[in-house]
Design an enzyme around this catalytic site. Structure first.
Site: not given
Lengths: 428, 428, 428, 428
Positions: D118, D249, D414, D323
């Site tokens: 990312e 989890k 802007h 993990d």
């Protein structure tokens, strides 16, 4: 509900007081003949009441208290509100206020009747109400309303679920019409659909006029379900008029996030001088409290974050013939405190689940209607105003308690310890 | 609390009835002189009550209802329970039962007084109670108890937080002793510590004997805080006797996961014949309902999963002088239904937050004590038994409503639509 | 985050190993000069990478691993995905399947690439996938989609909040147009408005084509905010493009209750013979487990109730260039198991927050695209199918683990204890 | 998961593209023969890998990417971490920092390797890290640790549940001993017991040394269960080694309220000059944001309240062989921002669920170990320090994003719209 192993070992030892195994033997079914059931159903005749008090073990002294003359004289008034009637309990009522409300619907200075058995509650709310009033009153606005009922449908397959939802999502007008045949005051205004595998949950949202409306929406929902089962292209294996997604009688994140009953916000700006003069604290201390307390709420997993809405709402609901069980759903929301540059305090509450009404339910009973009349809010046309007063009351309670928690608690604590008593409000 | 944009556009149009901007102008502070405050505080003299009813706008008809002769005659009984007293509201009471309880503490067949204004509530709970009784009664056990108060301390740094916690965690005996000086009935039994940066929250858990105990634990906590502030190696910048982690007067996941008041489980096995004969449904249909309904609860974000504990608890609490605001915290838990191979139904409820007492609070008031005496549970030594009856009552309510929801609802719906009425229980 | 006082006393003693106060002294700020910052920003030249590895303390052995020849050769491929680049980590990939999906969008038998470092994960998911495939595949359907961004606006008063909301609720078309100018693939499709006192939160919901779309919606939201601030009849004191109501990168009840990314259901009916032959258990045991496990989830306060979606999703996301942080939001939903009269098992999963895409983000990187190509789902037109495969994978994982938990665990446990190892799947 | 009826009507129309019914026909089981299963299990021989790539439909180009020479050369390194191995994915790594940590366990200036696809993530975290470092570093402390596994036992009656709990609560030493026989590094340190009717859930809490420890605790729990079933005075009808109360989890309120892995707090005070110079905003604006954002979190029903812990944690976990599925549970906690009188900002994060380790799992793999070595935290003795670095990283991310959200967003918006791009961090 988890219990630390050391704690439960201690507790069971103490609670069972060494009786251990024998005590557990008591948890077995017993099949000897039970005493007779309460007779008479919804009858309110003298005889039926007499018959109930004649049940084994009911003390005559209790009867003298509950079935007093006044109660017996007005007993017909309770015909639509109770079964197996044996009398009334008297709950003391105190007046808080005046509470100045500058609302979209409520506009005025209200003396608020509160029915409670908890000391200091009325005093604390009244203190908050006066503070608001001196500050010019609280702005209030109903922002949304709706009462949900949520039937559930079980299909054979996910494919059928999708087919049902596709059909239902395009049948809103017909469902609204089906509902409309059952009620003059109720109106289906919205619908949400949830597919979970081969199950579909439908959340139907109704406007209910000036009534709390829970029965009204159940009847309308039954009509909608009947229509659905008849007209849907796929047929459910089974279905229920309510499958526990309506938030009825319970705090839920869904109701908190949407609306249940009325959603109302109330706000006030309290000048520094009033905070000092009346609450003996400062806006900064109250904002410090709020910041810690919001995270306290978060870390205890509350739905929304607030102090003690339940106190004021329960007392108002009992006084005014509302459904007291709805305290479970109504007592959620968000309280926010902010300092202003001039030392003042901005305070706001938002309560999205105010299930209230001014017609129907307990609002017609003698003393309950009398309380609504103290507010000038009995009967049709007043439910929104009533909900704004309720929100203003909640705001009053938050100001008072947070004021108390931030004002000289340490010294006061010592005094209390010395005197063993205190007139000032405590977390109740 | 989010509202769909189309819905709010519609709603604001309808609620503001085209008045729009002007309506919002009403939300401004008003600084004209308000009417006078409610006079007299906790005084219960005839004069003080007279003075309150003389406030502007209070209807004489309301006074006639609330300040009736009996109330005026017994008004001194309310001295420790209300301020700004103006009278009482009468809430109708119905009897449910008998409810057979085979509990670790409650053992017997109970007629349960329920104060409510909601039609069908007593009938529905009574139906469930009779079912349980015919099945041999419900097993009940108090599993834990404790009432929490949760002060918060703000330090300068995380390092100080850790130092405080290290000290506090090794000072339990001293804290217990400090608490013990303030109360005969209360006892500090456990403590949890939460560090959140430079803040520390302390959850103090007390046993409170037969009282609900909320005031008792506040006073004891003030003593503990005083001790902490005096003896801790690091000093807080500020602190509060409660920083919103106690779960007081609200449903929280923390209280649900631990205990608040009493934690009680109740269970019953109902034979197939009774399910058919009394509820007109089957164990399988009820278990199908339960499976869908549990997920309905999950998908609506409830704390725990249950049907409508709040209905029975609110009615029991009002009748028996409990704190009605505690419905907000008490009405959470877990209901579980399972089929048995022989067609019977296993049903269990677990309520971890039953804040109840048989001494203190409203339990001494005339009619409230009369209700406790109907149960045979007034006064010392009965709080645990009372909590077991409350859990049994909740179980009765779950059986009755789920029975109703799974039994021939479709036909019944049509009948109702035709007749416009119904005697059978509905989701209330 | 609360810790029992005895536990923290023990823990601090052990963790600080008797160093106590001195250890806490380390928590002070240190103002000596720090080493230099990582140079070079998003540059991917050999020199910039060299400069980074020359930072003090970076081991040459690490460089040899991360900045291997292949990575250095393809480094330009990473230009739009990373800053301060120093190399790549290699995560092992295993294939699960084939997984037969009968979806509205995905239709086929998929070998699913899973990147994980956790032993037994691929084996367990593969076992579940084969079971589904032998049962004829899982039905899957995308039920909704949308990505939310949620700006917040602070006004002076509640009245202004209401005025803003009234205006915004009637300006949807204009807002949609403003958003549309910033993106070809994104489209504003819905809006929710939340008033909380003088604050207004706006939840803007976008369709994002085949991209996960989080950046796209941020840019579109900025354009909407600019439009709002310019055209609203009331002006905020301040506002933020996101005020934490979007559910971005976190599990929230709101996202669970609505949608974030794709909402997908998957179901399968597994015949009794397969359950016995492949899982060595029965539908009844699995349904018993499910009933207990749903309440386990409820009693631990999970959002939704499921077993271990996160395992499969994390592995699929890393393999296929999805945003791995989205595991936090994606790994929620509802798993439901039911017995069928013929001994078969109905199993369904519903995942409402699958933030996935087949274009943009990491989907273009060499190995990530290679994994999407194994699925045949790289590039435009495949996001919905990809989300259906993800849901099918989650279903496979639930079947496999619940199968393992209900099959002969006791014996197996003993064997494991003897052998100290096991090949069969465990809760991972 | 509810969908507004208008939205779903629109969506189904668009998603099914007019194909409607036929599309749903695809959701049927298909019983034609599926392609063959993935061969070879955990074998890592060239032949087994070859056999997997020979499965139908796997592109040769994918093989060239995943099964590159380096991967094939080191494939034996993956033997204990993957099944059905076909190669590796390469995830780009960027360095953030230096991050100065003044922790009870970590003390130093860390360059933090982050593996992500990312854009802007590394830049944003690095910006926050530098800010902390310039401010003298963040104080960090591990406050608790423990990994839970939660078996469930089903008894015949509530009475048996109580009897089991009474026995178990007094058998802790024996259970600890039973667990101790299965592991050198794990130790049973606490236990909680939950009675829900005739079910008992047991939460067993273990210390796991420097390993994340999830397998270790499963094996130890199996030993404890075996002991319980053998020695308990009452015998369960059935039981499971895990009944979904461990929080494994998934984000749960229970884990948030207690601990899962490590609980760590990190704090920093950032002087006004740095906030202005580096973030181009003020402490006041950031505190305004925090106040709104905390309530945004509350109103979206998050567990805890924070911004985007998941971004940094996912990238750190992938880089360092943790993990990655644990992001689901680790990415919860509390962020708090406060202004200081001198214009500075106090910022703190608390993460109670950091499941991390420096031995076991993926920490031994070539590139993952290389990343731990960049931190100087590979191998035994470093897990606590690693968790403190993780908390410091989360703090850096919160500072950076909230800085970005409060700094000149309007103008920047802007500019971005004009340029179609931006280098400054956005909510990712």
């Amino acid at each position: 509900m988890a219990i630390h192993y050391r704690r439960i070992a201690d507790y069971l030892r103490s609670a069972l007081a060494g009786r251990g195994p024998e005590q557990l033997a008591r948890l077995q079914p017993r099949h000897d003949a039970p005493p007779r059931r309460v007779p008479g159903g919804s009858a309110l005749t003298e005889e039926s009441i007499e018959a109930r008090w004649a049940l084994p073990g009911l003390p005559g002294s209790s009867r003298a208290q509950l079935a007093d003359e006044r109660t017996m004289g007005e007993r017909d008034a309770y015909a639509r509100n109770i079964e197996n009637f044996i009398g009334t309990v008297r709950v003391p009522v105190g007046l808080a206020g005046p509470l100045r409300v500058n609302g979209a619907h409520a506009l005025g200075d209200y003396y608020v009747p509160l029915a409670t058995t908890e000391a200091a509650l009325v005093a604390s709310y009244s203190r908050g109400a006066l503070l608001i009033t001196e500050a010019g009153g609280c702005a209030c606005a109903v922002l949304n309303e709706g009462v949900t009922r949520a039937p559930g449908f079980a299909f054979a397959t996910l494919g059928e679920s999708v087919a049902f939802v596709a059909w239902a999502s395009m049948s809103f007008a017909a469902l609204k019409e089906a509902a409309g045949k059952t009620t003059r005051h109720g109106e289906l205004v919205d619908m949400q659909l949830t597919v979970e595998g081969n199950h579909v949950h439908v959340q139907l949202e109704f406007m209910t006029g000036d009534a709390a409306g829970q029965n009204m929406v159940t009847i309308a929902t039954e009509a909608i379900c009947a229509y659905m089962v008849e007209h849907s292209p796929v047929h459910p294996r089974y279905w229920f008029v309510e499958a526990n997604m309506s938030g009825d009688k319970k705090a839920t994140t869904h109701s908190f996030m949407t609306v249940r009953g009325k959603k109302v916000s109330a706000e006030v700006v309290v000048p520094a001088a009033l905070i000092e003069g009346r609450l003996h604290t400062t806006a900064r201390a109250m904002a410090d409290y709020a910041r810690m307390s919001v995270l306290g709420g978060v870390m205890s997993g509350s739905i929304g974050v607030q102090g003690h809405y339940a106190n004021g709402l329960a007392a108002l609901f009992i006084a005014c013939g509302q459904d007291a069980a709805c305290v479970a759903e109504a007592a959620v929301g968000v309280t926010r405190f902010e300092t202003r540059d001039d030392g003042g305090l901005y305070a706001a509450v938002t309560l999205p689940n105010l299930i209230v009404g001014t017609v129907g339910g307990g609002t017609q009973l003698p003393t309950q209607r009398a309380c609504l009349e103290i507010l000038g809010l009995a009967g049709s046309g007043h439910a929104r105003a009533f909900s704004e007063v309720a929100a203003g009351l909640a705001l009053a309670g938050e100001l008072s308690i947070i004021g108390a928690l931030t004002a000289g608690h340490f010294t006061r604590a010592h005094q209390r310890l010395a005197r063993g008593t205190s007139a000032s409000p405590r977390p109740a």
